[in-house]
Design an enzyme around this catalytic site. Structure first.
Site, PDB file in Angstrom:
ATOM      1  N   ARG A  26       0.831  -1.216   0.000  1.00 33.63           N
ATOM      2  CA  ARG A  26       0.000   0.000   0.000  1.00 33.63           C
ATOM      3  C   ARG A  26       0.860   1.257   0.000  1.00 33.63           C
ATOM      4  O   ARG A  26       0.616   2.196  -0.764  1.00 33.63           O
ATOM      5  CB  ARG A  26      -0.932   0.002   1.228  1.00 33.63           C
ATOM      6  N   HIS A  57      -6.525   1.458  13.149  1.00 33.48           N
ATOM      7  CA  HIS A  57      -5.975   1.211  11.813  1.00 33.48           C
ATOM      8  C   HIS A  57      -6.816   0.172  11.072  1.00 33.48           C
ATOM      9  O   HIS A  57      -7.560  -0.595  11.685  1.00 33.48           O
ATOM     10  CB  HIS A  57      -4.525   0.719  11.887  1.00 33.48           C
ATOM     11  N   LYS A  64      -3.466  -4.266   8.943  1.00 28.77           N
ATOM     12  CA  LYS A  64      -2.220  -3.871   9.626  1.00 28.77           C
ATOM     13  C   LYS A  64      -1.668  -5.049  10.424  1.00 28.77           C
ATOM     14  O   LYS A  64      -2.403  -5.752  11.112  1.00 28.77           O
ATOM     15  CB  LYS A  64      -2.464  -2.659  10.528  1.00 28.77           C
TER      16      LYS A  64
HETATM   17  P1  NAD Z   1       1.665  -3.736   2.962  1.00 22.26           P
HETATM   18  O1  NAD Z   1       1.492  -5.052   3.630  1.00 22.26           O
HETATM   19  O2  NAD Z   1       0.587  -3.213   2.071  1.00 22.26           O
HETATM   20  O3  NAD Z   1       3.017  -3.733   2.093  1.00 22.26           O
HETATM   21  C1  NAD Z   1       4.215  -4.305   2.504  1.00 22.26           C
HETATM   22  C2  NAD Z   1       4.934  -4.831   1.268  1.00 22.26           C
HETATM   23  O4  NAD Z   1       6.205  -5.340   1.690  1.00 22.26           O
HETATM   24  C3  NAD Z   1       4.184  -5.998   0.603  1.00 22.26           C
HETATM   25  O5  NAD Z   1       4.105  -5.764  -0.792  1.00 22.26           O
HETATM   26  C4  NAD Z   1       5.025  -7.216   0.936  1.00 22.26           C
HETATM   27  O6  NAD Z   1       5.034  -8.206  -0.113  1.00 22.26           O
HETATM   28  C5  NAD Z   1       6.410  -6.596   1.091  1.00 22.26           C
HETATM   29  N1  NAD Z   1       7.288  -7.388   1.953  1.00 22.26           N
HETATM   30  C6  NAD Z   1       6.947  -8.141   3.041  1.00 22.26           C
HETATM   31  N2  NAD Z   1       8.041  -8.737   3.555  1.00 22.26           N
HETATM   32  C7  NAD Z   1       9.077  -8.316   2.800  1.00 22.26           C
HETATM   33  C8  NAD Z   1      10.473  -8.591   2.833  1.00 22.26           C
HETATM   34  N3  NAD Z   1      10.997  -9.416   3.776  1.00 22.26           N
HETATM   35  N4  NAD Z   1      11.275  -7.985   1.917  1.00 22.26           N
HETATM   36  C9  NAD Z   1      10.750  -7.157   0.972  1.00 22.26           C
HETATM   37  N5  NAD Z   1       9.429  -6.871   0.883  1.00 22.26           N
HETATM   38  C10 NAD Z   1       8.613  -7.449   1.789  1.00 22.26           C
HETATM   39  O7  NAD Z   1       1.954  -2.713   4.141  1.00 22.26           O
HETATM   40  P2  NAD Z   1       1.896  -1.111   4.080  1.00 22.26           P
HETATM   41  O8  NAD Z   1       0.578  -0.648   4.591  1.00 22.26           O
HETATM   42  O9  NAD Z   1       2.409  -0.617   2.771  1.00 22.26           O
HETATM   43  O10 NAD Z   1       2.941  -0.764   5.253  1.00 22.26           O
HETATM   44  C11 NAD Z   1       4.290  -1.178   5.147  1.00 22.26           C
HETATM   45  C12 NAD Z   1       5.013  -0.793   6.435  1.00 22.26           C
HETATM   46  O11 NAD Z   1       5.046   0.634   6.554  1.00 22.26           O
HETATM   47  C13 NAD Z   1       4.335  -1.294   7.718  1.00 22.26           C
HETATM   48  O12 NAD Z   1       5.334  -1.625   8.664  1.00 22.26           O
HETATM   49  C14 NAD Z   1       3.533  -0.081   8.175  1.00 22.26           C
HETATM   50  O13 NAD Z   1       3.275  -0.078   9.566  1.00 22.26           O
HETATM   51  C15 NAD Z   1       4.482   1.025   7.797  1.00 22.26           C
HETATM   52  N6  NAD Z   1       3.889   2.359   7.626  1.00 22.26           N
HETATM   53  C16 NAD Z   1       4.634   3.398   8.027  1.00 22.26           C
HETATM   54  C17 NAD Z   1       4.179   4.690   7.829  1.00 22.26           C
HETATM   55  C18 NAD Z   1       5.057   5.850   8.222  1.00 22.26           C
HETATM   56  O14 NAD Z   1       4.661   7.021   8.039  1.00 22.26           O
HETATM   57  N7  NAD Z   1       6.265   5.582   8.750  1.00 22.26           N
HETATM   58  C19 NAD Z   1       2.931   4.906   7.213  1.00 22.26           C
HETATM   59  C20 NAD Z   1       2.196   3.816   6.809  1.00 22.26           C
HETATM   60  C21 NAD Z   1       2.683   2.529   6.991  1.00 22.26           C
END
Ligand code: NAD
Length: 239
Positions: free
Chosen positions: A14, A131, A135
Site C-alpha cells: 500500500r 488502523h 495492519k
Molecule cells: P503492505 O502489507 O501493504 O506492504 C508491505 C509490502 O512489503 C508488501 O508488498 C510485501 O510483499 C512486502 N514485503 C513483506 N516482507 C518483505 C520482505 N521481507 N522484503 C521485501 N518486501 C517485503 O503494508 P503497508 O501498509 O504498505 O505498510 C508497510 C510498512 O510501513 C508497515 O510496517 C507499516 O506499519 C508502515 N507504515 C509506516 C508509515 C510511516 O509514516 N512511517 C505509514 C504507513 C505505513
C-alpha cells in the site's frame, strides 16, 4: 530542483504504491524497486526508501551500507534487536527512521510532549490508535513513539497494553495503550489526558496514505548528502 532517484523496497504494498503515485509530482523517480524476497539493485539510486516488513531490515541496511546510499526507513514493528541493527547501520550511513512521516503527526508529537509537561502526574494518560484490518503490527509505531514521549516527560509511568476481566482500579503510574483494527482506516491516534472533572484529547486522523508518501519523499530529499547518523522526522522538518 533536480529529479531525486530513489530505490523502493515494499514496492507492491500500500505504501509502496502511494509513493509511486506521488513520485512524479514530487520530482522523484523510482529507479529500482523490490518486494518480497527480491534483491534490490542500488546502482544509480541516491536514496533507499523502505516500507515493507521488519524482517527485511537487516538485508536492507546491509545493501544501503554496501552501496553507501542513505536510507529512509518507514517500516514499523521492529524488535529491539532489529532497532539496534538499524542504529548500528546509522553509524555508517545517514538513516531517517520515523514511525510516521506526516507533518500533522509531528505536530501531535510536539503537542503531546507539551501537554504532558503542563498536565503532569495529575492526569491519567491513555493512547488509542485505530488502523485498517490488514495492519500487521500492534500497537502502531506512532502509538509507541507517543508512549516514549510521555515516558520521557513523566519517567515514573509504565505501559499497560489493554485491559480485560477484573483488571482492578487504574494505577496512577499507567499509560494505557489500545489498538483498534477494522475496515480501511488509514490511521487515527488519540492521546487522552483524563483529570478530575476535565479531559484533554489530542487527535490526529490521516485521511490518505498520500501524506506519508509525500513526507517520506521529503525525508529522502533531505537525507541525501547528510553525514552518517540516526535522524527522525523532527530533524527533517527542522523542529
Ligand atoms: P503492505 O502489507 O501493504 O506492504 C508491505 C509490502 O512489503 C508488501 O508488498 C510485501 O510483499 C512486502 N514485503 C513483506 N516482507 C518483505 C520482505 N521481507 N522484503 C521485501 N518486501 C517485503 O503494508 P503497508 O501498509 O504498505 O505498510 C508497510 C510498512 O510501513 C508497515 O510496517 C507499516 O506499519 C508502515 N507504515 C509506516 C508509515 C510511516 O509514516 N512511517 C505509514 C504507513 C505505513
Amino acid at each position: 530542483m533536480t529529479k531525486l532517484r530513489i530505490a523502493l523496497v515494499g514496492a507492491a504494498g500500500r505504501m509502496g504504491q502511494a509513493i509511486a503515485d506521488v513520485a512524479a509530482s514530487e520530482n522523484a523517480e523510482i529507479v529500482a524497486k523490490s518486494d518480497l524476497g527480491d534483491e534490490i539493485a542500488l546502482a544509480g539510486a541516491e536514496v533507499l526508501i523502505d516500507f515493507s516488513h521488519p524482517d527485511a531490515s537487516r538485508s536492507i541496511c546491509d545493501s544501503a551500507i554496501k552501496s553507501k546510499v542513505p536510507l529512509v526507513m518507514g517500516t514499523t514493528g521492529h524488535s529491539t534487536k532489529q532497532r539496534d541493527e538499524i542504529a548500528a547501520a546509522a553509524k555508517q550511513i545517514a538513516v531517517v527512521f520515523a514511525s510516521n512521516f506526516s507533518v500533522g503527526i509531528n505536530a501531535l508529537l510536539a503537542l503531546t510532549e507539551r501537554a504532558a509537561k503542563i498536565l503532569g502526574d495529575d492526569f491519567d494518560l491513555e493512547i488509542v490508535e485505530v488502523h485498517h484490518r490488514m495492519k500487521k503490527d500492534a500497537p502502531s509505531g506512532t502509538a509507541k513513539t507517543l508512549a516514549e514521549i510521555l515516558q520521557r516527560a513523566l519517567p515514573t509511568k509504565n505501559l499497560r497494553h489493554g485491559r480485560e476481566g477484573i483488571s482492578g482500579e487504574r494505577e496512577k503510574s499507567e499509560i494505557g495503550i489500545h489498538s483498534v483494527r477494522g475496515g480501511d482506516v488509514v490511521g487515527d491516534h488519540t492521546v487522552i489526558f483524563a483529570g478530575q472533572g476535565e479531559r484533554v484529547e489530542l487527535t490526529h486522523r490521516a485521511g490518505s496514505r498520500e501524506t506519508f508518501a509525500r513526507g517520506a519523499l521529503r525525508a529522502a530529499r533531505w537525507v541525501v548528502g547528510k553525514p552518517a547518523g540516526l535522524y527522525d522526522m523532527r530533524n527533517v522538518l527542522g523542529l
